[in-house]
Design an enzyme around this catalytic site. Sequence first.
Site, PDB file in Angstrom:
ATOM      1  N   ARG A 230       0.232  11.663 -12.351  1.00  0.00           N
ATOM      2  CA  ARG A 230       1.420  12.441 -11.969  1.00  0.00           C
ATOM      3  C   ARG A 230       1.464  13.825 -12.605  1.00  0.00           C
ATOM      4  O   ARG A 230       2.546  14.400 -12.768  1.00  0.00           O
ATOM      5  CB  ARG A 230       2.710  11.683 -12.326  1.00  0.00           C
ATOM      6  CG  ARG A 230       2.995  10.487 -11.437  1.00  0.00           C
ATOM      7  CD  ARG A 230       3.500  10.935 -10.064  1.00  0.00           C
ATOM      8  NE  ARG A 230       3.579   9.800  -9.146  1.00  0.00           N
ATOM      9  CZ  ARG A 230       4.693   9.195  -8.801  1.00  0.00           C
ATOM     10  NH1 ARG A 230       5.851   9.625  -9.272  1.00  0.00           N
ATOM     11  NH2 ARG A 230       4.672   8.175  -7.985  1.00  0.00           N
TER      12      ARG A 230
ATOM     13  N   ARG B 198       6.737  16.962 -10.848  1.00  0.00           N
ATOM     14  CA  ARG B 198       7.967  17.611 -11.294  1.00  0.00           C
ATOM     15  C   ARG B 198       7.974  18.122 -12.713  1.00  0.00           C
ATOM     16  O   ARG B 198       8.875  18.883 -13.079  1.00  0.00           O
ATOM     17  CB  ARG B 198       9.144  16.649 -11.077  1.00  0.00           C
ATOM     18  CG  ARG B 198       9.517  16.519  -9.621  1.00  0.00           C
ATOM     19  CD  ARG B 198      10.404  15.341  -9.381  1.00  0.00           C
ATOM     20  NE  ARG B 198       9.689  14.113  -9.726  1.00  0.00           N
ATOM     21  CZ  ARG B 198      10.173  12.898  -9.564  1.00  0.00           C
ATOM     22  NH1 ARG B 198      11.390  12.731  -9.122  1.00  0.00           N
ATOM     23  NH2 ARG B 198       9.452  11.836  -9.874  1.00  0.00           N
TER      24      ARG B 198
ATOM     25  N   ARG C  46       8.257  23.215  -4.121  1.00  0.00           N
ATOM     26  CA  ARG C  46       8.983  22.109  -3.502  1.00  0.00           C
ATOM     27  C   ARG C  46      10.362  22.547  -3.005  1.00  0.00           C
ATOM     28  O   ARG C  46      10.820  22.105  -1.951  1.00  0.00           O
ATOM     29  CB  ARG C  46       9.072  21.027  -4.580  1.00  0.00           C
ATOM     30  CG  ARG C  46       9.851  19.827  -4.317  1.00  0.00           C
ATOM     31  CD  ARG C  46       9.098  18.801  -3.533  1.00  0.00           C
ATOM     32  NE  ARG C  46       9.869  17.581  -3.625  1.00  0.00           N
ATOM     33  CZ  ARG C  46      11.075  17.433  -3.088  1.00  0.00           C
ATOM     34  NH1 ARG C  46      11.641  18.414  -2.417  1.00  0.00           N
ATOM     35  NH2 ARG C  46      11.724  16.296  -3.231  1.00  0.00           N
TER      36      ARG C  46
ATOM     37  N   ASP D 155       0.553  10.907  -1.578  1.00  0.00           N
ATOM     38  CA  ASP D 155       1.258   9.711  -2.040  1.00  0.00           C
ATOM     39  C   ASP D 155       0.540   8.484  -1.506  1.00  0.00           C
ATOM     40  O   ASP D 155      -0.128   8.550  -0.468  1.00  0.00           O
ATOM     41  CB  ASP D 155       2.718   9.708  -1.582  1.00  0.00           C
ATOM     42  CG  ASP D 155       3.549   8.803  -2.482  1.00  0.00           C
ATOM     43  OD1 ASP D 155       4.052   9.296  -3.512  1.00  0.00           O
ATOM     44  OD2 ASP D 155       3.664   7.601  -2.190  1.00  0.00           O
TER      45      ASP D 155
ATOM     46  N   TYR E 255       5.526  -2.574  -0.565  1.00  0.00           N
ATOM     47  CA  TYR E 255       6.441  -1.611   0.051  1.00  0.00           C
ATOM     48  C   TYR E 255       6.701  -1.944   1.511  1.00  0.00           C
ATOM     49  O   TYR E 255       7.817  -1.790   2.009  1.00  0.00           O
ATOM     50  CB  TYR E 255       5.890  -0.187  -0.068  1.00  0.00           C
ATOM     51  CG  TYR E 255       6.100   0.403  -1.442  1.00  0.00           C
ATOM     52  CD1 TYR E 255       7.378   0.782  -1.851  1.00  0.00           C
ATOM     53  CD2 TYR E 255       5.056   0.582  -2.331  1.00  0.00           C
ATOM     54  CE1 TYR E 255       7.595   1.324  -3.106  1.00  0.00           C
ATOM     55  CE2 TYR E 255       5.254   1.114  -3.589  1.00  0.00           C
ATOM     56  CZ  TYR E 255       6.528   1.488  -3.974  1.00  0.00           C
ATOM     57  OH  TYR E 255       6.749   2.012  -5.219  1.00  0.00           O
TER      58      TYR E 255
HETATM   59  O1  CP3 Z   1      -0.087  14.034  -9.766  1.00  0.00           O
HETATM   60  C1  CP3 Z   1      -0.479  13.018  -9.190  1.00  0.00           C
HETATM   61  O2  CP3 Z   1      -0.671  11.943  -9.779  1.00  0.00           O
HETATM   62  C2  CP3 Z   1      -0.802  13.094  -7.705  1.00  0.00           C
HETATM   63  C3  CP3 Z   1       0.237  12.785  -6.805  1.00  0.00           C
HETATM   64  C4  CP3 Z   1       0.837  11.400  -6.698  1.00  0.00           C
HETATM   65  C5  CP3 Z   1       2.171  11.203  -6.257  1.00  0.00           C
HETATM   66  N1  CP3 Z   1       2.384   9.867  -6.078  1.00  0.00           N
HETATM   67  C6  CP3 Z   1       3.139  12.293  -5.997  1.00  0.00           C
HETATM   68  C7  CP3 Z   1       4.576  11.987  -6.018  1.00  0.00           C
HETATM   69  C8  CP3 Z   1       0.274  10.129  -6.868  1.00  0.00           C
HETATM   70  C9  CP3 Z   1      -1.109   9.744  -7.380  1.00  0.00           C
HETATM   71  C10 CP3 Z   1       1.253   9.183  -6.452  1.00  0.00           C
HETATM   72  C11 CP3 Z   1       1.013   7.727  -6.427  1.00  0.00           C
HETATM   73  C12 CP3 Z   1       2.137   6.819  -6.207  1.00  0.00           C
HETATM   74  N2  CP3 Z   1       3.197   6.970  -5.361  1.00  0.00           N
HETATM   75  C13 CP3 Z   1       2.243   5.536  -6.800  1.00  0.00           C
HETATM   76  C14 CP3 Z   1       1.216   4.925  -7.712  1.00  0.00           C
HETATM   77  C15 CP3 Z   1       1.296   5.437  -9.098  1.00  0.00           C
HETATM   78  C16 CP3 Z   1       2.448   4.924  -9.907  1.00  0.00           C
HETATM   79  O3  CP3 Z   1       3.259   5.756 -10.317  1.00  0.00           O
HETATM   80  O4  CP3 Z   1       2.529   3.712 -10.145  1.00  0.00           O
HETATM   81  C17 CP3 Z   1       3.424   4.933  -6.333  1.00  0.00           C
HETATM   82  C18 CP3 Z   1       3.960   3.592  -6.720  1.00  0.00           C
HETATM   83  C19 CP3 Z   1       4.023   5.857  -5.411  1.00  0.00           C
HETATM   84  C20 CP3 Z   1       5.246   5.660  -4.627  1.00  0.00           C
HETATM   85  C21 CP3 Z   1       6.281   6.662  -4.959  1.00  0.00           C
HETATM   86  N3  CP3 Z   1       6.199   8.013  -4.662  1.00  0.00           N
HETATM   87  C22 CP3 Z   1       7.517   6.436  -5.599  1.00  0.00           C
HETATM   88  C23 CP3 Z   1       8.001   5.099  -6.099  1.00  0.00           C
HETATM   89  C24 CP3 Z   1       8.161   7.676  -5.692  1.00  0.00           C
HETATM   90  C25 CP3 Z   1       9.566   7.927  -6.182  1.00  0.00           C
HETATM   91  C26 CP3 Z   1       9.672   7.889  -7.651  1.00  0.00           C
HETATM   92  C27 CP3 Z   1       9.556   9.258  -8.232  1.00  0.00           C
HETATM   93  O5  CP3 Z   1       8.710   9.452  -9.107  1.00  0.00           O
HETATM   94  O6  CP3 Z   1      10.333  10.124  -7.792  1.00  0.00           O
HETATM   95  C28 CP3 Z   1       7.299   8.655  -5.147  1.00  0.00           C
HETATM   96  C29 CP3 Z   1       7.571  10.112  -5.064  1.00  0.00           C
HETATM   97  C30 CP3 Z   1       6.548  11.045  -5.604  1.00  0.00           C
HETATM   98  N4  CP3 Z   1       5.211  10.926  -5.418  1.00  0.00           N
HETATM   99  C31 CP3 Z   1       6.823  12.220  -6.331  1.00  0.00           C
HETATM  100  C32 CP3 Z   1       5.583  12.821  -6.596  1.00  0.00           C
HETATM  101  C33 CP3 Z   1       5.336  14.140  -7.306  1.00  0.00           C
HETATM  102  C34 CP3 Z   1       8.201  12.751  -6.713  1.00  0.00           C
HETATM  103  C35 CP3 Z   1       8.939  13.227  -5.544  1.00  0.00           C
HETATM  104  C36 CP3 Z   1       9.305  14.696  -5.537  1.00  0.00           C
HETATM  105  O7  CP3 Z   1       8.578  15.591  -5.967  1.00  0.00           O
HETATM  106  O8  CP3 Z   1      10.366  14.939  -4.995  1.00  0.00           O
END
Ligand code: CP3
Length: 337
Positions: free
Chosen positions: A25, A29, A38, A75, A151
């Site tokens: 991640r 953010r 964003r 994602d 999911y």
């Molecule tokens: O920087 C990185 O790692 C690359 C980008 C990345 C994102 N999601 C961007 C993202 C990666 C590798 C993921 C993987 C992901 N997505 C996982 C597996 C990793 C983990 O954390 O266990 C999972 C379970 C998801 C599903 C997901 N996406 C959720 C549950 C959420 C909401 C929770 C949150 O953090 O807000 C997301 C949203 C998400 N994916 C964001 C980002 C940067 C935040 C949303 C935003 O910017 O508005």
Amino acid sequence: MLKNDLILKAARGEKVDRTPVWLMRQAGRILPEYRAVRAKLSGFKELVETPELAAEVTVQPVDLLGVDAAIIFSDILVIPEAMGLTYEMVEKKGPHFPNTISTHKDLDQLKIAHPEDLQYTIDAISITKKELNGRVPIIGFAGAPWTIFSYMVEGGGSKTFSKARKMLYNDPELSDKLLKMITESTISYLKAQIAAGANMVQIFDSWAGVLPPGHYNQFSLKYIQQIASAISEVPVTVFAKGAYFALKEMNDVSCRTVGLDWNMDVEEAKKLLPNKTLQGNLDPCALYGSFDQIEQEAHRMLDRFKGHSHIANLGHGVYPDTDPEKVKCFIEAVKSY
Ligand code: CP3
């Protein structure tokens, strides 16, 4: 040619001058520069689906934090979407699927995802490749079939994932059918990422920890192994959060690296995974400490992994309210060890 291939060397178990470091991640953010990109858009999905912008936020942490790898901004939920189940990313809440899978008939609305359906991520990788110009490798990724299944059945996040777990007991045949479709979709998607320039790939099994060991082998690890054994082009990393009970089995999975979360015991992992590179595993909350504490914690972590091939990371994604200066401190502490 890559100017910095430390992470690939470490993944292959080769000797490195210092431990490579990146953060799950990192493209997200924590960086005001990410939030600025964003803020101009309608939402998260627009960023994921606009290759130039996805590439821009992928490169940001390389420029701003000094990490040894870029992870492509996307994602794990793009796979269910390409299979036919669209998702919404609800601000401050997380993902939501308006339609879910609960019967055999529901499978009729699904198809095997084709890489063309995910062209935006493939294009984002190609653009990132050009912009990085060999500075660091690119990590591609996908969700593990079990986590994606969760999911698709649950419709969103959950504390217990009881709906998804219930299906494994009530309809193992339907579960297997859906997991197979996800597995097949994921293999061709990862191969397309590699063809576009991903130098390694990571499989995220974020909800591994909710399954009992028997079900984990039958409904998760089996499909992870199918993916890992289908990918021979680049090193594969498996990160199964909470699956400390499956570390022994993971030594036989066709991956090069196993990610550890912060609950996992490094000594034990070293013993159970003699053939693997280990990745992780500092508690993300350690980055809320002082600069001195962070340096000390990072060095203590590196001490624990001594004698084993290692890629430094946190034990899960960096929390969004972490100060980027603290993230830099962690990265510098690894580099100066
Ligand atoms: O920087 C990185 O790692 C690359 C980008 C990345 C994102 N999601 C961007 C993202 C990666 C590798 C993921 C993987 C992901 N997505 C996982 C597996 C990793 C983990 O954390 O266990 C999972 C379970 C998801 C599903 C997901 N996406 C959720 C549950 C959420 C909401 C929770 C949150 O953090 O807000 C997301 C949203 C998400 N994916 C964001 C980002 C940067 C935040 C949303 C935003 O910017 O508005």
